[in-house]
Write an enzyme that holds these catalytic residues in place. Structure first.
Site, mmCIF file in Angstrom:
data_model
loop_
_atom_site.group_PDB
_atom_site.id
_atom_site.type_symbol
_atom_site.label_atom_id
_atom_site.label_comp_id
_atom_site.label_asym_id
_atom_site.label_seq_id
_atom_site.Cartn_x
_atom_site.Cartn_y
_atom_site.Cartn_z
ATOM 1 N N HIS A 289 -7.509 -5.599 -0.837
ATOM 2 C CA HIS A 289 -6.432 -4.460 -0.488
ATOM 3 C C HIS A 289 -5.383 -5.071 0.428
ATOM 4 O O HIS A 289 -4.144 -5.005 -0.176
ATOM 5 C CB HIS A 289 -6.923 -3.108 0.388
ATOM 6 C CG HIS A 289 -5.902 -2.178 0.456
ATOM 7 N ND1 HIS A 289 -5.148 -1.660 -0.715
ATOM 8 C CD2 HIS A 289 -5.323 -1.738 1.457
ATOM 9 C CE1 HIS A 289 -4.132 -0.842 -0.054
ATOM 10 N NE2 HIS A 289 -4.446 -0.820 0.986
ATOM 11 N N SER B 36 0.703 -1.146 -0.114
ATOM 12 C CA SER B 36 0.077 0.207 -0.046
ATOM 13 C C SER B 36 0.960 1.209 -0.239
ATOM 14 O O SER B 36 1.740 1.441 -0.839
ATOM 15 C CB SER B 36 -0.971 -0.098 1.271
ATOM 16 O OG SER B 36 -2.190 0.917 0.928
ATOM 17 N N ASP C 192 -9.834 -4.466 -4.821
ATOM 18 C CA ASP C 192 -9.561 -3.599 -3.884
ATOM 19 C C ASP C 192 -10.107 -2.466 -3.950
ATOM 20 O O ASP C 192 -10.248 -1.650 -4.772
ATOM 21 C CB ASP C 192 -7.933 -3.193 -4.356
ATOM 22 C CG ASP C 192 -7.152 -2.435 -3.278
ATOM 23 O OD1 ASP C 192 -7.756 -1.762 -2.433
ATOM 24 O OD2 ASP C 192 -5.865 -2.458 -3.344
#
Length: 289
Positions: free
Chosen positions: A263, A136, A233
Site C-alpha cells: 500500500h 491513498s 496492497d
C-alpha cells in the site's frame, strides 16, 4: 532535445536515489548539499493553520497530497522535493487539517475538510497548473481537486488511489455488522499503519464522505493521468485504480501495476517508479508547450 534533457535528469535522479538519504537516515551535510525546505504556516480566516514546505521553481509545479493520518515528511514526499529541486521545478507538500504540524484534530476532519485544504493551497500557494501526486486518500482528493480546479491541474499521478474506498468498504460489510457499528457510532478498521492498530471513523465522517464519491458516474477530468498501484496492497485493492481509469474522460491514462507492491509504495524501486513517472509527465507537458 527533450529526450536528451530527460536522460540527463534521470542521471541526476539516480545520484539522488543512490545516496539513500531520503530512504534511510539523512546523510551528513556537506558544503554542496541541498537544504530541505523550511516549514511555513498558511493562515486562513476562521480555519486551522496549515503547515507546508515549498520550493520555488519552474512550471509545471508538483504538489504532493499525503494519505490519511500521514504527513508531509514521508519518504515519497521528501524524494519528490529532492527531485524537483534537481530539475528546477516548483514543489509543494503540506499537512491537511489535523495532520502532522497543521492545526486541527484528525478525528474532526472529513473528506470535505481536506478537499478545502487542497483547494486552498492550490489557490494561495501555487502558480500556474500543477501535477498533483496523491497517495491513498490523497489520490481521492486529487480527483476532487482536479474537478474543482481544472485550470490548476496539469496532470495527475495516483499512488494506491483510494477513491471512494472508505464508503464502499463500509457499505460492503454484512448488514448486521454495519448495524453494530452504526449503533456504536464508530467504525473501527484494523491497520498496520497506526500505533493503536486501528483507524476509527464515526458515522458522520462516513455520511459526509458519501457526498464526495466519484466512481458512480463519468469523472470529468481530461488531463494526463497515471495510476500506480501495488497488487499486494492489503488496504486499498488495486482494482480501484482500474475503476478510476475506466471512468475518467481523459484519453491519456496509464495504469501501472506492481506485482510485489504494497500500500505505501515506499520501497526504493517504488519511489523510483513514481519519480520517473512524474519525470516523463514533466517532459511531455513541457514538450507540448
Amino acid at each position: 532535445m527533450a529526450a536528451v534533457s530527460l536522460r540527463c535528469c534521470r542521471r541526476g535522479l539516480s545520484q539522488i536515489l543512490s545516496r539513500g538519504g531520503v530512504f534511510n537516515s539523512p546523510p551528513k551535510p556537506s558544503a554542496g548539499a541541498r537544504h530541505k525546505s523550511t516549514v511555513q504556516y498558511a493562515t486562513r480566516p476562521d480555519l486551522p493553520k496549515l503547515a507546508y514546505r515549498r520550493v520555488k521553481g519552474k512550471s509545471p509545479g508538483v504538489v504532493f497530497l499525503t494519505g490519511y493520518g500521514s504527513n508531509m515528511n514521508g519518504q515519497k514526499a521528501e524524494a519528490l522535493e529532492e527531485f524537483c529541486k534537481s530539475l528546477g521545478h516548483s514543489y509543494l507538500r503540506f499537512d491537511y487539517t489535523g495532520h502532522g504540524a497543521s492545526e486541527g484534530v484528525l478525528a474532526e476532519g472529513t473528506i470535505g475538510t481536506w478537499k478545502k485544504d487542497v483547494l486552498f493551497v492550490l489557490d494561495a500557494l501555487t502558480e500556474g497548473p500543477q501535477i498533483m501526486v496523491g497517495s491513498s486518500i490523497g489520490g481521492w482528493l486529487m480527483l476532487l481537486a482536479a474537478m474543482a480546479r481544472p485550470e490548476k491541474t496539469a496532470a495527475l499521478v495516483g499512488i494506491s488511489t483510494a477513491a471512494d474506498h472508505l464508503v464502499t468498504s463500509f457499505n460492503s460489510l454484512p448488514l448486521e455488522t454495519r448495524k453494530e457499528f452504526e449503533e456504536k457510532g464508530e467504525w473501527t478498521v484494523p491497520t498496520k499503519h497506526s500505533e493503536e492498530g486501528v483507524y476509527k471513523f464515526n458515522m458522520d465522517f462516513l455520511r459526509e464522505a458519501e457526498n464526495h464519491c466519484v466512481l458512480q458516474s463519468p469523472i470529468p477530468i481530461t488531463c494526463p493521468i497515471r495510476l500506480i498501484h501495488g497488487m499486494k496492497d492489503e488496504d486499498v485493492p488495486w482494482h480501484i485504480s482500474m475503476q478510476v481509469a475506466e471512468r475518467v474522460l481523459s484519453s491519456d491514462v496509464d495504469v501501472i501495476l506492481r506485482r510485489q507492491g504494497q500500500h505505501r509504495m515506499k520501497e526504493k524501486d517504488d519511489i523510483k517508479l513514481m519519480v520517473y513517472t512524474i519525470d516523463d509527465l514533466i517532459d511531455k507537458l513541457t514538450t507540448m508547450v
